[in-house]
Design a protein around this motif. Structure first.
Motif, PDB file in Angstrom:
ATOM      1  N   SER A  31       0.842  -1.183   0.000  1.00 42.05           N
ATOM      2  CA  SER A  31       0.000   0.000   0.000  1.00 42.05           C
ATOM      3  C   SER A  31       0.880   1.237   0.000  1.00 42.05           C
ATOM      4  N   GLU A  32       0.313   2.354  -0.466  1.00 47.53           N
ATOM      5  CA  GLU A  32       1.077   3.602  -0.485  1.00 47.53           C
ATOM      6  C   GLU A  32       1.346   4.135   0.914  1.00 47.53           C
ATOM      7  N   LYS A  33       0.329   4.095   1.783  1.00 45.86           N
ATOM      8  CA  LYS A  33       0.460   4.775   3.078  1.00 45.86           C
ATOM      9  C   LYS A  33       0.151   3.897   4.277  1.00 45.86           C
ATOM     10  N   GLY A  34       0.220   2.576   4.125  1.00 45.22           N
ATOM     11  CA  GLY A  34       0.105   1.697   5.278  1.00 45.22           C
ATOM     12  C   GLY A  34      -1.277   1.161   5.556  1.00 45.22           C
ATOM     13  N   PRO A  35      -1.354   0.225   6.531  1.00 44.54           N
ATOM     14  CA  PRO A  35      -2.577  -0.550   6.764  1.00 44.54           C
ATOM     15  C   PRO A  35      -3.759   0.253   7.303  1.00 44.54           C
ATOM     16  N   ASN A  36      -3.527   1.409   7.897  1.00 49.01           N
ATOM     17  CA  ASN A  36      -4.657   2.209   8.373  1.00 49.01           C
ATOM     18  C   ASN A  36      -5.364   2.927   7.240  1.00 49.01           C
ATOM     19  N   ASN A  37      -4.743   2.957   6.076  1.00 53.20           N
ATOM     20  CA  ASN A  37      -5.288   3.687   4.939  1.00 53.20           C
ATOM     21  C   ASN A  37      -5.692   2.808   3.764  1.00 53.20           C
ATOM     22  N   CYS A  38      -5.327   1.524   3.808  1.00 54.20           N
ATOM     23  CA  CYS A  38      -5.564   0.643   2.659  1.00 54.20           C
ATOM     24  C   CYS A  38      -6.131  -0.688   3.150  1.00 54.20           C
ATOM     25  N   LEU A  39      -7.413  -0.937   2.857  1.00 53.70           N
ATOM     26  CA  LEU A  39      -8.116  -2.111   3.364  1.00 53.70           C
ATOM     27  C   LEU A  39      -8.546  -3.041   2.236  1.00 53.70           C
ATOM     28  N   ILE A  40      -8.371  -4.334   2.482  1.00 53.59           N
ATOM     29  CA  ILE A  40      -8.954  -5.364   1.637  1.00 53.59           C
ATOM     30  C   ILE A  40     -10.100  -5.949   2.440  1.00 53.59           C
ATOM     31  N   ASP A  41     -11.322  -5.702   1.997  1.00 56.09           N
ATOM     32  CA  ASP A  41     -12.518  -6.160   2.711  1.00 56.09           C
ATOM     33  C   ASP A  41     -13.133  -7.314   1.933  1.00 56.09           C
ATOM     34  N   CYS A  42     -13.047  -8.517   2.517  1.00 58.46           N
ATOM     35  CA  CYS A  42     -13.531  -9.726   1.837  1.00 58.46           C
ATOM     36  C   CYS A  42     -15.042  -9.893   1.953  1.00 58.46           C
ATOM     37  N   GLU A  43     -15.706  -9.079   2.753  1.00 63.62           N
ATOM     38  CA  GLU A  43     -17.164  -9.081   2.889  1.00 63.62           C
ATOM     39  C   GLU A  43     -17.723 -10.455   3.258  1.00 63.62           C
ATOM     40  N   LEU A  44     -16.973 -11.220   4.067  1.00 68.50           N
ATOM     41  CA  LEU A  44     -17.366 -12.565   4.514  1.00 68.50           C
ATOM     42  C   LEU A  44     -17.627 -13.512   3.346  1.00 68.50           C
ATOM     43  N   ASP A  45     -16.887 -13.309   2.246  1.00 67.62           N
ATOM     44  CA  ASP A  45     -17.042 -14.127   1.045  1.00 67.62           C
ATOM     45  C   ASP A  45     -15.678 -14.322   0.392  1.00 67.62           C
ATOM     46  N   GLY A  46     -14.876 -15.218   0.955  1.00 66.69           N
ATOM     47  CA  GLY A  46     -13.534 -15.458   0.439  1.00 66.69           C
ATOM     48  C   GLY A  46     -12.487 -14.985   1.420  1.00 66.69           C
ATOM     49  N   ARG A  47     -11.221 -15.122   1.035  1.00 65.27           N
ATOM     50  CA  ARG A  47     -10.112 -14.693   1.893  1.00 65.27           C
ATOM     51  C   ARG A  47      -9.382 -13.536   1.227  1.00 65.27           C
ATOM     52  N   GLY A  48      -8.502 -12.925   2.000  1.00 62.44           N
ATOM     53  CA  GLY A  48      -7.725 -11.816   1.462  1.00 62.44           C
ATOM     54  C   GLY A  48      -6.702 -12.279   0.440  1.00 62.44           C
ATOM     55  N   VAL A  49      -5.759 -13.132   0.879  1.00 60.17           N
ATOM     56  CA  VAL A  49      -4.654 -13.539   0.009  1.00 60.17           C
ATOM     57  C   VAL A  49      -4.411 -15.036   0.172  1.00 60.17           C
ATOM     58  N   TYR A  50      -4.146 -15.703  -0.953  1.00 56.08           N
ATOM     59  CA  TYR A  50      -3.874 -17.136  -0.968  1.00 56.08           C
ATOM     60  C   TYR A  50      -2.524 -17.355  -1.655  1.00 56.08           C
ATOM     61  N   PHE A  51      -1.511 -17.724  -0.865  1.00 58.50           N
ATOM     62  CA  PHE A  51      -0.192 -18.064  -1.389  1.00 58.50           C
ATOM     63  C   PHE A  51      -0.131 -19.586  -1.516  1.00 58.50           C
ATOM     64  N   HIS A  52      -0.029 -20.110  -2.728  1.00 53.76           N
ATOM     65  CA  HIS A  52      -0.018 -21.566  -2.908  1.00 53.76           C
ATOM     66  C   HIS A  52       0.734 -22.007  -4.151  1.00 53.76           C
ATOM     67  N   ASN A  53       1.557 -21.133  -4.680  1.00 53.22           N
ATOM     68  CA  ASN A  53       2.304 -21.451  -5.894  1.00 53.22           C
ATOM     69  C   ASN A  53       3.813 -21.395  -5.673  1.00 53.22           C
ATOM     70  N   GLY A  54       4.258 -21.805  -4.476  1.00 53.82           N
ATOM     71  CA  GLY A  54       5.685 -21.847  -4.198  1.00 53.82           C
ATOM     72  C   GLY A  54       6.320 -20.490  -3.999  1.00 53.82           C
ATOM     73  N   GLU A  55       5.531 -19.495  -3.605  1.00 59.39           N
ATOM     74  CA  GLU A  55       6.091 -18.179  -3.365  1.00 59.39           C
ATOM     75  C   GLU A  55       7.221 -18.252  -2.341  1.00 59.39           C
ATOM     76  N   THR A  56       8.222 -17.388  -2.517  1.00 60.72           N
ATOM     77  CA  THR A  56       9.380 -17.333  -1.622  1.00 60.72           C
ATOM     78  C   THR A  56       9.340 -16.031  -0.820  1.00 60.72           C
TER      79      THR A  56
END
Length: 159
Positions: A58-83
């Motif tokens: 985010s440009e200015k940190g977590p107090n200013n940039c929200l990912i709202d899943c609206e109780l339908d899914g998750r925020g982020v899914y890492f499952h492709n061998g990310e390092t």
């Protein structure tokens, strides 16, 4: 002779309207820079780095940039061998709801998650995957060496 391209900064929503669309065009070494705001809906939840070594911040940190899943899914899914070179930085991820990893799920991946607020996410036991309470309402990491620094995880539930 092929000359490697220089890392670029891809801006959301200036260059692409969703976080996922920006990630999809990013190449290893690029940065996806997300402007202040609340991001909802398709392309802004269930975010998948696709194994890329990129920084999504985010440009200015977590107090200013929200990912709202609206109780339908998750925020982020890492499952492709990310390092550790796959970095998520400076977001609030809230209202995720999945069977494992309501906010973030790392499966056989080891990303870096820093300066994030993971709040009010939950797991629901649609199929018993792990013993009750171990499905990671906020963050779940299975077969992962995830680096988590300067994060707050709160208001999570597992049922």
């Amino acid at each position: 002779v092929t000359v490697p391209s220089l890392p670029k900064i891809i801006k959301v929503p200036l260059d692409y309207s969703t976080i996922q669309a920006a990630i999809d065009v990013a190449l290893d070494g690029d940065t996806v820079l997300v402007a202040d705001g609340t991001y909802k809906g398709d392309g802004n939840k269930n975010i998948d780095f696709g194994g890329k070594r990129i920084v999504v911040k985010s440009e200015k940190g977590p107090n200013n940039c929200l990912i709202d899943c609206e109780l339908d899914g998750r925020g982020v899914y890492f499952h492709n061998g990310e390092t550790s070179e796959s970095v998520l930085s400076g977001f609030t991820i809230q209202n995720g709801k999945m069977s494992i990893g309501g906010g973030i799920y790392c499966l056989k991946s080891s990303p870096t998650i820093t300066n994030c607020i993971i709040k009010n996410n939950m797991t629901v036991d649609t199929v018993t995957v792990l013993p009750t309470g171990l499905n990671g309402g906020g963050i779940a990491c299975n077969w992962a060496n995830t680096i988590i620094t300067e994060c707050s995880i709160r208001g999570k539930t597992s049922a």
